[in-house]
Enzyme design. Sequence first.
Site, PDB file in Angstrom:
ATOM      1  N   GLU A 161      21.908 -29.742  50.361  1.00  0.00           N
ATOM      2  CA  GLU A 161      21.064 -29.413  51.505  1.00  0.00           C
ATOM      3  C   GLU A 161      21.704 -28.299  52.342  1.00  0.00           C
ATOM      4  OE1 GLU A 161      18.162 -30.536  51.514  1.00  0.00           O
ATOM      5  OE2 GLU A 161      17.967 -32.696  51.842  1.00  0.00           O
ATOM      6  N   ASP A 181      21.420 -34.161  39.629  1.00  0.00           N
ATOM      7  CA  ASP A 181      21.497 -35.095  40.757  1.00  0.00           C
ATOM      8  C   ASP A 181      20.824 -36.438  40.467  1.00  0.00           C
ATOM      9  OD1 ASP A 181      18.941 -34.010  40.716  1.00  0.00           O
ATOM     10  OD2 ASP A 181      19.146 -32.939  42.601  1.00  0.00           O
ATOM     11  N   ASN A 196      13.618 -26.075  51.731  1.00  0.00           N
ATOM     12  CA  ASN A 196      14.651 -25.589  52.657  1.00  0.00           C
ATOM     13  C   ASN A 196      15.739 -24.811  51.916  1.00  0.00           C
ATOM     14  OD1 ASN A 196      16.003 -27.593  51.309  1.00  0.00           O
ATOM     15  ND2 ASN A 196      16.249 -28.954  53.065  1.00  0.00           N
ATOM     16  N   HIS A 232      17.323 -25.879  49.144  1.00  0.00           N
ATOM     17  CA  HIS A 232      18.352 -26.668  48.454  1.00  0.00           C
ATOM     18  C   HIS A 232      18.277 -26.470  46.940  1.00  0.00           C
ATOM     19  CE1 HIS A 232      15.582 -30.452  48.441  1.00  0.00           C
ATOM     20  NE2 HIS A 232      15.672 -30.046  47.196  1.00  0.00           N
TER      21      HIS A 232
HETATM   22  C1  GLP Z   1      14.348 -32.214  44.452  1.00  0.00           C
HETATM   23  C2  GLP Z   1      15.475 -32.168  43.437  1.00  0.00           C
HETATM   24  C3  GLP Z   1      15.823 -30.767  43.096  1.00  0.00           C
HETATM   25  C4  GLP Z   1      14.557 -30.016  42.799  1.00  0.00           C
HETATM   26  C5  GLP Z   1      13.775 -29.847  44.061  1.00  0.00           C
HETATM   27  C6  GLP Z   1      12.445 -29.159  43.878  1.00  0.00           C
HETATM   28  O1  GLP Z   1      14.791 -32.521  45.726  1.00  0.00           O
HETATM   29  N1  GLP Z   1      16.642 -32.839  43.838  1.00  0.00           N
HETATM   30  O2  GLP Z   1      16.752 -30.742  42.030  1.00  0.00           O
HETATM   31  O3  GLP Z   1      14.876 -28.741  42.276  1.00  0.00           O
HETATM   32  O4  GLP Z   1      13.556 -31.102  44.660  1.00  0.00           O
HETATM   33  O5  GLP Z   1      11.492 -30.076  43.436  1.00  0.00           O
HETATM   34  P1  GLP Z   1      10.009 -29.732  43.030  1.00  0.00           P
HETATM   35  O6  GLP Z   1      10.114 -28.949  41.783  1.00  0.00           O
HETATM   36  O7  GLP Z   1       9.354 -31.063  42.819  1.00  0.00           O
HETATM   37  O8  GLP Z   1       9.424 -28.957  44.144  1.00  0.00           O
END
Ligand code: GLP
Length: 253
Positions: free
Chosen positions: A144, A68, A137, A139
Site C-alpha cells: 500500500e 500475496d 491507489n 498498490h
Molecule cells: C488486489 C491484489 C493485487 C491486485 C489488485 C488489483 O488488491 N492484492 O495483487 O493487483 O488488487 O486488482 P483488480 O485486478 O481486481 O483490480
Amino acid sequence: MIKIIHALTAEEAGINAAEAVLEVIKEKRNPVLGLDTGSSPLGMYRELISRFKSGSVSFENVRTVNLDEYAGLAPDHPSSYRFFMDENLFNHIDIKKQNTHLPNGHTSNYKAECKRYDAVVASMGGIDLQVLGIGHNGHIGFNEPSSFFTSGTSYIKLTDSTRAANSRFFESEESVPTHAFSMGIGQIMSAQKILLIAIGKDKAEILERALFGPVTPEVPASILQFFKGDVLVSADEEALGEIIRKQSSRSAC
Ligand code: GLP
C-alpha cells in the site's frame, strides 16, 4: 523500459498478456512465474488454460510464486488467493501443485510467515516473469502507499479503499480481512521481466500516474519506472485513456 501493449478490449489485453507468459515458458527449461490475483489477470488465465487444452503448452516444469494472500484466511476459504489460483488456473492445467506457492494466510505468527515466504521466493533462484495488477491507489501486490518501499515479504495493514475495492470478492466489506501478506517491492523489482495488466477506465488515472508521474512510495507502482529490464504493460483502451489523453494534449502544444 516501459513497453505498452495497446489492446482495444479487455479480452485482447488478456490474450496479449498470455503471449508474454507463453514466451517465457517456451524460452526457459524451468520457468518461474510470479503470479497475481484479482480481476485483471482473469482473461490471461482463461487464455493460458485454453492454450493448455489445445495442447500448445505444458506447465509441467513451471514453478510459481504468488504475490500475496489475505491474513486470517485458510487456503480453502473461497475468498483466499490460494482458492482463487486453484479455481482460475491451477486446477485446469498440468502444473504440479507442489510447485505453486503462496503466503500462508492462516497463521498468527506473522514474522515467521514473512521469513518463510522470503525463503520460498529465494529458493526459486529468481523470478523470470512477474505478473502484476495495479490497485486504485497504486498498490502492487498488497504494498500500500507508504513513506518507504518495502524490501521483503511484509505483513501489511490494508487501507479502507483497498478493502472496499476488494469487497466484491467477499460477502460484505466487514468480512474483508484487515491485513495481508505481500511480497515486497524489492522482491518484485528483482524479477527478470515484469508484466503489468491494467483493465478498465477506473485504472486510467492511476496507470498514468504510476508510469509517468513522480516516483514515490506514495504510488508504489511508480517504482516500475526504475525497473532494470522490460516492463510490459498489457492494457485495454479504457485503462490507457488518461495516458492517451495526456500524450495527445502534449503533442498538440
Ligand atoms: C488486489 C491484489 C493485487 C491486485 C489488485 C488489483 O488488491 N492484492 O495483487 O493487483 O488488487 O486488482 P483488480 O485486478 O481486481 O483490480
